[in-house]
Design a protein around this motif. Structure first.
Motif, mmCIF file in Angstrom:
data_model
loop_
_atom_site.group_PDB
_atom_site.id
_atom_site.type_symbol
_atom_site.label_atom_id
_atom_site.label_comp_id
_atom_site.label_asym_id
_atom_site.label_seq_id
_atom_site.Cartn_x
_atom_site.Cartn_y
_atom_site.Cartn_z
ATOM 1 N N ALA A 208 -4.532 4.902 1.118
ATOM 2 C CA ALA A 208 -3.724 3.957 0.345
ATOM 3 C C ALA A 208 -4.195 2.518 0.514
ATOM 4 C CB ALA A 208 -2.250 4.088 0.722
ATOM 5 N N VAL B 9 -2.595 8.842 -4.631
ATOM 6 C CA VAL B 9 -3.592 8.604 -3.581
ATOM 7 C C VAL B 9 -3.050 9.129 -2.248
ATOM 8 C CG1 VAL B 9 -4.826 6.801 -2.304
ATOM 9 C CG2 VAL B 9 -4.494 6.577 -4.773
ATOM 10 N N TRP C 269 -7.810 -2.311 -5.781
ATOM 11 C CA TRP C 269 -6.960 -2.783 -6.875
ATOM 12 C C TRP C 269 -6.834 -4.306 -6.811
ATOM 13 C CZ3 TRP C 269 -2.514 -5.617 -7.236
ATOM 14 C CH2 TRP C 269 -1.884 -5.633 -8.484
ATOM 15 N N ALA D 14 0.827 -1.202 0.000
ATOM 16 C CA ALA D 14 0.000 0.000 0.000
ATOM 17 C C ALA D 14 0.862 1.252 0.000
ATOM 18 C CB ALA D 14 -0.930 0.005 1.212
ATOM 19 N N HIS E 287 -7.546 1.892 -1.337
ATOM 20 C CA HIS E 287 -7.326 1.875 -2.784
ATOM 21 C C HIS E 287 -6.563 0.611 -3.200
ATOM 22 C CE1 HIS E 287 -8.693 5.858 -4.307
ATOM 23 N NE2 HIS E 287 -8.706 6.095 -3.011
ATOM 24 N N ARG E 288 -5.578 0.219 -2.387
ATOM 25 C CA ARG E 288 -4.847 -1.019 -2.660
ATOM 26 C C ARG E 288 -5.805 -2.206 -2.643
ATOM 27 N NH1 ARG E 288 -1.970 -4.135 1.375
ATOM 28 N NH2 ARG E 288 -3.955 -3.845 2.413
ATOM 29 N N LEU F 171 -0.670 3.840 -7.018
ATOM 30 C CA LEU F 171 -1.233 4.606 -5.894
ATOM 31 C C LEU F 171 -0.479 5.910 -5.638
ATOM 32 C CD1 LEU F 171 -1.667 1.646 -3.358
ATOM 33 C CD2 LEU F 171 -3.421 2.625 -4.847
#
Length: 126
Positions: free
Chosen positions: A77, A72, A84, A50, A80-81, A69
């Motif tokens: 993070a 971001v 993904w 991340a 969002h990770r 990222l």
């Protein structure tokens, strides 16, 4: 439960396992997959980072990957990770015991993306 699930996935042809590396479930999954790798050396354990520039111990993983990222904010993070990771996989293995928090949010995202989900709560927990 997790040992049975991972073995079944491997026997169905799964070769790459993305791991988050932060919580107790991540540590358990990594430990079980390291054991599975002794029997199934073709599997690959990938730590999905991340954050860059952290002093994380990456031993025990075959490689690391850092999703896009860079833009971001740090506080977002991990979420969002996680998104993904959901977008990048065929199967999500879930150990979510309540409907709040980051793991629950990620599980809801996986459901919206219509991913195949193998859930502890569905199989064992209730």
């Amino acid at each position: 439960w997790l040992q049975t699930v991972t073995q079944s996935l491997i026997e169905q042809g799964a070769t790459t396992f993305y791991l988050g590396g932060y919580g107790a479930f991540d540590r358990l999954a990594a430990a079980i997959l390291r054991e599975q790798k002794k029997r199934y050396p073709q599997i690959e354990l990938v730590l999905v980072l991340a954050y860059l520039n952290t002093r994380r111990d990456t031993s025990g993983y075959d490689r690391t990957v850092y999703p896009p990222l860079e833009t971001v904010p740090r506080r977002f993070a991990i979420s969002h990770r996680n998104r993904w990771m959901v977008e990048s996989v065929d199967v999500v293995v879930s150990y979510v015991l309540h409907d709040w928090g980051g793991a629950a949010t990620t599980l809801q995202y996986a459901k919206r993306k219509k991913k195949r989900i193998i859930s502890y709560c569905d199989d064992v927990g209730g």
